[in-house]
Motif scaffolding. Structure first.
Motif, PDB file in Angstrom:
ATOM      1  N   ARG A   1       1.963  16.313  -1.805  1.00  0.00           N
ATOM      2  CA  ARG A   1       0.907  16.919  -1.859  1.00  0.00           C
ATOM      3  C   ARG A   1       0.834  18.657  -2.034  1.00  0.00           C
TER       4      ARG A   1
ATOM      5  N   TYR B   1      13.388  11.911   4.608  1.00  0.00           N
ATOM      6  CA  TYR B   1      12.130  12.012   5.232  1.00  0.00           C
ATOM      7  C   TYR B   1      11.735  10.543   4.944  1.00  0.00           C
ATOM      8  N   SER B   2      10.526  10.271   5.648  1.00  0.00           N
ATOM      9  CA  SER B   2       9.938   9.082   5.006  1.00  0.00           C
ATOM     10  C   SER B   2       8.572   9.096   4.057  1.00  0.00           C
ATOM     11  N   GLU B   3       8.324   8.032   3.619  1.00  0.00           N
ATOM     12  CA  GLU B   3       7.451   8.014   2.022  1.00  0.00           C
ATOM     13  C   GLU B   3       5.737   8.521   3.102  1.00  0.00           C
ATOM     14  N   GLU B   4       5.816   8.583   3.934  1.00  0.00           N
ATOM     15  CA  GLU B   4       4.597   9.505   3.929  1.00  0.00           C
ATOM     16  C   GLU B   4       4.678  10.740   4.357  1.00  0.00           C
ATOM     17  N   GLU B   5       5.808  10.664   4.646  1.00  0.00           N
ATOM     18  CA  GLU B   5       6.624  13.127   4.522  1.00  0.00           C
ATOM     19  C   GLU B   5       6.587  12.671   3.483  1.00  0.00           C
TER      20      GLU B   5
ATOM     21  N   ARG C   1       1.005  -1.303  -0.074  1.00  0.00           N
ATOM     22  CA  ARG C   1       0.476  -0.163   0.006  1.00  0.00           C
ATOM     23  C   ARG C   1       0.858   1.397  -0.336  1.00  0.00           C
ATOM     24  N   GLY C   2       0.231   2.462  -0.361  1.00  0.00           N
ATOM     25  CA  GLY C   2       0.959   3.429  -0.533  1.00  0.00           C
ATOM     26  C   GLY C   2       2.329   2.890  -1.568  1.00  0.00           C
TER      27      GLY C   2
ATOM     28  N   ARG D   1       4.767  11.783   0.566  1.00  0.00           N
ATOM     29  CA  ARG D   1       3.127  12.104   0.372  1.00  0.00           C
ATOM     30  C   ARG D   1       3.121  13.944   0.358  1.00  0.00           C
ATOM     31  N   LEU D   2       3.144  13.788   2.047  1.00  0.00           N
ATOM     32  CA  LEU D   2       2.535  15.326   2.225  1.00  0.00           C
ATOM     33  C   LEU D   2       3.394  15.706   0.889  1.00  0.00           C
TER      34      LEU D   2
ATOM     35  N   ARG E   1       8.322   4.938  -3.738  1.00  0.00           N
ATOM     36  CA  ARG E   1       8.986   5.259  -3.372  1.00  0.00           C
ATOM     37  C   ARG E   1       9.708   5.893  -4.453  1.00  0.00           C
TER      38      ARG E   1
ATOM     39  N   GLU F   1       1.244  19.591  10.295  1.00  0.00           N
ATOM     40  CA  GLU F   1       2.783  19.767   8.761  1.00  0.00           C
ATOM     41  C   GLU F   1       3.616  20.483   8.068  1.00  0.00           C
TER      42      GLU F   1
END
Lengths: 173, 173
Positions: free
Chosen positions: B136, B126-130, A3-4, B132-133, A7, A130
């Motif tokens: 965005r 940075y992490s993958e989640e970061e 998921r996601g 993604r932010l 990278r 954020e």
DNA sequence: CTAATTATCTTAGTGGCTAAGATATATACT
DNA sequence: AGTATATATCTTAGCCACTAAGATAATTAG
């Protein structure tokens, strides 16, 4: 991994998005200069002066990459239009400090209002946490660009046949 | 409110950091153009062509803000140097599409390598989640800049005496 | 089928840029 | 101190990319 976004793909998208917005930012600056009736270089210098406050003519040449001769012209025009003043350094009388005249420079500020409003609007969609991440990234990014500018000078000194020959970042369509 | 930076202060810092990195990005672009031996406008068009692939002369004029006459010059120089080809639109023979020649344009790509490497280095923190932010935000930011560019045109049509008279974004020092 | 519109190119003139050197001041050496 | 060298800005000549206006060619509208 399931998921996601992977990278690597994420980074490609990130690069393209940032290139687009940075290109559009350049256009915004050009539009401001046109409307204000001054040249791009003049506005670039004025922006830098607004960030730094008080700067020598030579430093302006350094940061803009223009020759000192060109800077003389820039400052002449800005001074004539009332945006800045020349101030001889009393300690070292060869130096000329360029200082902004805030009351006059404020006239330019209005052309940045649409950008500031658009950014406020964007930022309103983010939590404080954020925003802290974005600030960290903006600071890291600034350092990165500075590094890249340094590294670019190294490329110049590398003979062409020893350079890698990468593809131009390409479009997807 | 007690822990973490107050939001307003955060936004001010964010704005300054982004202005600085964007200004430095402009300088990077100028350096690339100098090294590559082409003008800023030529490189700007080439970059746009690399993003969009195939674009009419008129569209280039639109996005760069140059006159069509100036674009003729840009394309002449780029074509002479081998970076692009002109292609008449068979459907509407007034139109001229400008298309990049990837093999030649790749020579410019190498000058973006330092920037890409610097950005890779930044992103590695940075992490993958970061990330993604950040993506965005980059997309939101692009939309924001586009909006701002539109809104700027509205400012031009507003008589000066009806405009707000904000302070120039000022330095803190 | 003529007029109006659209897309690009051409031309004349202008302005900002570079390169090289002039000027003025500061620092280093003897 | 006095001379040479270095530094900071300005000046000048010449060039190149830009704009504005109009020419050319193709398309669309009436």
């Amino acid at each position: 991994m399931s998921r996601g976004k992977a990278r690597a793909a994420l980074l490609v998208e990130l690069e393209e998005a940032m290139r687009r917005s940075s290109a559009q930012g350049v256009l915004y600056g050009q539009a401001v200069a046109n409307i204000a009736g001054i040249s791009n270089s003049d506005l670039e210098c004025l922006d830098f002066l607004n960030l730094e406050g008080r700067v020598t003519a030579g430093r302006l040449a350094e940061v803009t990459g223009l020759t000192t001769g060109a800077i003389t012209g820039v400052v002449d025009r800005l001074e004539k239009a009332g945006y800045v003043r020349r101030e001889r350094d009393e300690a070292d009388r060869r130096k000329v400090f360029i200082v902004v005249v805030p009351e006059v420079t404020a006239k330019i500020g209005q052309f940045y209002v649409p950008m500031q409003q658009a950014m406020q609007k964007v930022w309103s969609g983010y939590s404080e946490e954020e925003l802290r991440l974005l600030l960290r990234f903006a600071l890291d990014g600034y350092k990165g660009v500075l590094e890249a500018t340094e590294a670019l000078k190294a490329v110049i000194d590398t003979p062409p046949e020893k350079r890698a020959n990468p593809k131009m970042p390409k479009a997807r369509r």
